[in-house]
Write a protein that holds these residues in place. Structure first.
Motif, PDB file in Angstrom:
ATOM      1  N   GLY B  52       0.830  -1.217   0.000  1.00  0.00           N
ATOM      2  CA  GLY B  52       0.000   0.000   0.000  1.00  0.00           C
ATOM      3  C   GLY B  52       0.857   1.256   0.000  1.00  0.00           C
ATOM      4  N   TYR B  53       1.910   1.233   0.831  1.00  0.00           N
ATOM      5  CA  TYR B  53       2.796   2.397   0.927  1.00  0.00           C
ATOM      6  C   TYR B  53       3.478   2.668  -0.410  1.00  0.00           C
ATOM      7  CZ  TYR B  53       6.255   5.609   2.832  1.00  0.00           C
ATOM      8  OH  TYR B  53       7.033   6.721   3.073  1.00  0.00           O
ATOM      9  N   LYS B  54       4.044   1.609  -0.995  1.00  0.00           N
ATOM     10  CA  LYS B  54       4.796   1.802  -2.237  1.00  0.00           C
ATOM     11  C   LYS B  54       3.879   2.187  -3.404  1.00  0.00           C
ATOM     12  CE  LYS B  54       8.419   0.022  -5.179  1.00  0.00           C
ATOM     13  NZ  LYS B  54       9.448  -0.974  -5.471  1.00  0.00           N
ATOM     14  N   ALA B  55       2.674   1.624  -3.455  1.00  0.00           N
ATOM     15  CA  ALA B  55       1.721   1.991  -4.519  1.00  0.00           C
ATOM     16  C   ALA B  55       1.480   3.498  -4.508  1.00  0.00           C
ATOM     17  CB  ALA B  55       0.402   1.246  -4.331  1.00  0.00           C
ATOM     18  N   MET B  56       1.372   4.059  -3.314  1.00  0.00           N
ATOM     19  CA  MET B  56       1.170   5.510  -3.197  1.00  0.00           C
ATOM     20  C   MET B  56       2.434   6.274  -3.582  1.00  0.00           C
ATOM     21  SD  MET B  56      -1.915   6.371  -2.319  1.00  0.00           S
ATOM     22  CE  MET B  56      -1.797   7.997  -1.571  1.00  0.00           C
ATOM     23  N   ILE B  57       3.589   5.835  -3.055  1.00  0.00           N
ATOM     24  CA  ILE B  57       4.831   6.589  -3.261  1.00  0.00           C
ATOM     25  C   ILE B  57       5.208   6.670  -4.739  1.00  0.00           C
ATOM     26  CG2 ILE B  57       7.342   6.563  -2.832  1.00  0.00           C
ATOM     27  CD1 ILE B  57       5.761   7.599  -0.438  1.00  0.00           C
ATOM     28  N   MET B  66       7.344  16.670 -10.942  1.00  0.00           N
ATOM     29  CA  MET B  66       6.901  17.832 -11.719  1.00  0.00           C
ATOM     30  C   MET B  66       6.845  19.088 -10.855  1.00  0.00           C
ATOM     31  SD  MET B  66       4.002  16.154 -14.169  1.00  0.00           S
ATOM     32  CE  MET B  66       3.848  17.582 -15.261  1.00  0.00           C
ATOM     33  N   ASN B  67       7.415  19.008  -9.658  1.00  0.00           N
ATOM     34  CA  ASN B  67       7.390  20.123  -8.708  1.00  0.00           C
ATOM     35  C   ASN B  67       5.950  20.502  -8.353  1.00  0.00           C
ATOM     36  OD1 ASN B  67       8.586  22.047  -7.012  1.00  0.00           O
ATOM     37  ND2 ASN B  67       8.365  23.649  -8.573  1.00  0.00           N
ATOM     38  N   ALA B  68       5.103  19.500  -8.246  1.00  0.00           N
ATOM     39  CA  ALA B  68       3.703  19.723  -7.888  1.00  0.00           C
ATOM     40  C   ALA B  68       3.466  19.227  -6.463  1.00  0.00           C
ATOM     41  CB  ALA B  68       2.796  18.976  -8.854  1.00  0.00           C
ATOM     42  N   VAL B  69       2.517  19.833  -5.788  1.00  0.00           N
ATOM     43  CA  VAL B  69       2.182  19.429  -4.423  1.00  0.00           C
ATOM     44  C   VAL B  69       0.949  18.531  -4.478  1.00  0.00           C
ATOM     45  CG1 VAL B  69       1.580  20.237  -2.114  1.00  0.00           C
ATOM     46  CG2 VAL B  69       3.091  21.608  -3.570  1.00  0.00           C
ATOM     47  N   PRO B  70       1.106  17.228  -4.147  1.00  0.00           N
ATOM     48  CA  PRO B  70      -0.042  16.326  -4.206  1.00  0.00           C
ATOM     49  C   PRO B  70      -1.095  16.705  -3.171  1.00  0.00           C
ATOM     50  CG  PRO B  70       1.913  15.169  -3.382  1.00  0.00           C
ATOM     51  CD  PRO B  70       2.354  16.536  -3.759  1.00  0.00           C
ATOM     52  N   LYS B  71      -2.364  16.687  -3.576  1.00  0.00           N
ATOM     53  CA  LYS B  71      -3.459  17.127  -2.692  1.00  0.00           C
ATOM     54  C   LYS B  71      -4.497  16.028  -2.453  1.00  0.00           C
ATOM     55  CE  LYS B  71      -2.584  21.690  -2.428  1.00  0.00           C
ATOM     56  NZ  LYS B  71      -2.322  22.351  -1.143  1.00  0.00           N
ATOM     57  N   TYR B  72      -4.883  15.341  -3.518  1.00  0.00           N
ATOM     58  CA  TYR B  72      -5.960  14.353  -3.418  1.00  0.00           C
ATOM     59  C   TYR B  72      -5.577  13.070  -4.149  1.00  0.00           C
ATOM     60  CZ  TYR B  72      -8.437  18.724  -2.522  1.00  0.00           C
ATOM     61  OH  TYR B  72      -8.803  19.932  -2.036  1.00  0.00           O
ATOM     62  N   ALA B  73      -6.156  11.959  -3.706  1.00  0.00           N
ATOM     63  CA  ALA B  73      -5.922  10.680  -4.393  1.00  0.00           C
ATOM     64  C   ALA B  73      -7.225   9.922  -4.575  1.00  0.00           C
ATOM     65  CB  ALA B  73      -4.929   9.831  -3.614  1.00  0.00           C
ATOM     66  N   LEU B  74      -7.323   9.239  -5.706  1.00  0.00           N
ATOM     67  CA  LEU B  74      -8.397   8.282  -5.959  1.00  0.00           C
ATOM     68  C   LEU B  74      -7.739   6.915  -6.048  1.00  0.00           C
ATOM     69  CD1 LEU B  74      -9.974  10.324  -8.843  1.00  0.00           C
ATOM     70  CD2 LEU B  74     -11.236   9.704  -6.787  1.00  0.00           C
ATOM     71  N   LEU B  75      -8.406   5.922  -5.491  1.00  0.00           N
ATOM     72  CA  LEU B  75      -7.790   4.622  -5.312  1.00  0.00           C
ATOM     73  C   LEU B  75      -8.604   3.540  -6.008  1.00  0.00           C
ATOM     74  CD1 LEU B  75      -5.488   3.723  -3.424  1.00  0.00           C
ATOM     75  CD2 LEU B  75      -7.244   3.271  -1.706  1.00  0.00           C
ATOM     76  N   GLY B  76      -7.971   2.759  -6.866  1.00  0.00           N
ATOM     77  CA  GLY B  76      -8.629   1.574  -7.409  1.00  0.00           C
ATOM     78  C   GLY B  76      -7.955   0.361  -6.801  1.00  0.00           C
ATOM     79  N   ALA B  77      -8.720  -0.474  -6.098  1.00  0.00           N
ATOM     80  CA  ALA B  77      -8.122  -1.631  -5.432  1.00  0.00           C
ATOM     81  C   ALA B  77      -8.837  -2.901  -5.859  1.00  0.00           C
ATOM     82  CB  ALA B  77      -8.195  -1.463  -3.916  1.00  0.00           C
ATOM     83  N   TYR B 102       2.493  12.954   2.913  1.00  0.00           N
ATOM     84  CA  TYR B 102       2.528  13.979   1.861  1.00  0.00           C
ATOM     85  C   TYR B 102       1.294  14.890   1.885  1.00  0.00           C
ATOM     86  CZ  TYR B 102       6.731  11.893   0.040  1.00  0.00           C
ATOM     87  OH  TYR B 102       8.025  11.448  -0.086  1.00  0.00           O
ATOM     88  N   GLY B 103       0.500  14.794   2.944  1.00  0.00           N
ATOM     89  CA  GLY B 103      -0.653  15.690   3.088  1.00  0.00           C
ATOM     90  C   GLY B 103      -1.747  15.459   2.060  1.00  0.00           C
TER      91      GLY B 103
END
Lengths: 274, 274
Positions: B52-57, B66-77, B102-103
């Motif tokens: 789970g950790y690595k899938a996100m990282i 891309m010097n972007a700040v991640p804000k939201y995630a959608l998850l397909g499991a 990463y907030g």
């Protein structure tokens, strides 16, 4: 609670937007659905074109169900090494055809080799006036659009070795985009019927902490038919005539099935994935 | 061109944003990566938490690159029926830990039963000043951050039945977020090294229609090592000292390997997926 719902529940917090067909962040709606071989379809049932087309449509359905206009898509494609370039072309053509029909630009994604054909689509949509699952009031009519039960019938044909027409709902679901857009001002809440009428009524009830009293007898084989991609809507009884007129103008019908009451509701269908 | 690149190419048009680690729409960056069992990992190599950790990282890496700040995630499991509730809890905990570091808020997704554990993550990030793949100029230095080659070494251990430390790069890649944020004004272009140094230099070259002249001998086993999640960056030679200082302040190093020249470059590594 089944294992999938349990897993989803581990992410729920007061801050999350999980529950609607898509997640709303400002005026943007984000939705993501998986379309996996041997879970949602078998490769002998659908051509690569139809697989690509349907993978997109079931995702677009989430956006349309929220009265959102789909704008962009991200595509995750895991494809068996045995797929020919021609089959890939056809898969891509199905995806692009659906995207083009709804004015969607495919902006990125990820493609890998895999043991089977598994697709994951993220749709980014814009909603000025989103239709959500919450908002149900006691006494509201709960109704569905169009006809349901056909998809399950087609699925039974397919599972017994038959084939279905290329324009059938199972192969190419029709979405109720224009109806929802015009009906939105008269609706309290709504969602698409993807898991089955009874199962999705249960979700609507849970989201609103209410129950239902059925006003129409719905046979189990219709109420439990998944993947219909018709709409489940709720509205005040005094909106019924207006909504019937809007439905007729958009070449569909609405069929009231229940009234919202105090309490809760649990459906008795089995999970529809094979 | 391999089959995966061929499939991606069928979606390319002048309007699409395909090519960078993520797609930019205004100030928002959208990225999506698949993390599939037996393609990117084997379940005996990683605990559910680590998966789970690595899938996100690896997905967050696209945003950070891309010097972007991640804000939201959608998850397909997609999860095997054999997974226990404890294993699901652990998978969820890994995902939530990375999100929290990463907030990132997990706003939705889709969960299904499947024959194996396949994850798909979409990250929505905000970028005031994105770092893209295009922008390379003739004479620019091409360099990488940190150390590379370790991930391939760890993968060889794992494939021969060994195990690796829980803090190893293969299990828990460290991203160069603060370095990229501070270095951005001095960089022409950049991307993360996910497929391997040589393979990703080729992508940078293609995006800029240029070639490279290597200035440092890089052994094949290092140049072809995938999943490093270090950064590949390009900059004017007069920025080298400034960037070395910023790297040191962020506890990393930069190693120049090549100069941008006219022409093209094709790498000679085999695809790194097993």
């Amino acid at each position: 609670m089944n294992a999938e719902n349990y897993f989803i529940s581990t992410f729920c917090s007061s801050k999350t937007h999980i529950g609607d067909d898509g997640a709303a962040i400002g005026k943007w709606i984000y939705s993501k659905d998986l379309f996996f071989e041997n879970i949602h379809f078998k490769r002998k049932w659908l051509t690569p074109y139809q697989i690509g087309y349907k993978a997109m449509i079931i995702n677009i359905s989430d956006a349309v169900a929220m009265n959102a206009v789909p704008k962009y898509a991200l595509l995750g494609a895991a494809m068996p090494k045995s797929m020919s370039l021609h089959q890939m072309d056809e898969l891509s053509r199905g995806i692009r055809t659906a995207a083009s029909e709804y004015g969607i630009e495919i902006i990125g994604g990820d493609t890998i080799g895999n043991s089977k054909l598994d697709l994951s689509v993220t749709i980014i949509s814009h909603a000025a006036n989103p239709l959500l699952r919450r908002g149900l009031k006691r006494g509201d009519i709960i109704a569905y659009t169009g006809e349901i039960g056909k998809s399950a019938k087609q699925l039974r044909y397919l599972m017994s070795g038959g084939s279905v027409h290329t324009q059938s709902r199972f192969v190419a679901p029709k979405l109720r985009q224009s109806f929802i857009a015009e009906a939105r001002p008269y609706l309290r809440c709504g969602m698409d019927i993807s898991d089955g009428l009874f199962s999705d009524i249960e979700k609507l009830c849970r989201a609103n902490r209410m129950g239902v009293r059925f006003t129409k007898k719905v046979p189990k084989k219709i109420g439990c038919s998944g993947e219909e991609y018709e709409m489940l809507i709720a509205f005040s009884p005094r909106r019924l005539q207006t909504l019937r007129r809007i439905a007729a103008q958009n070449r569909t019908t609405i069929t009231p099935v229940a009234r919202a009451v105090r309490g809760s509701y649990t459906n008795r269908c089995k999970a529809h994935h094979f």
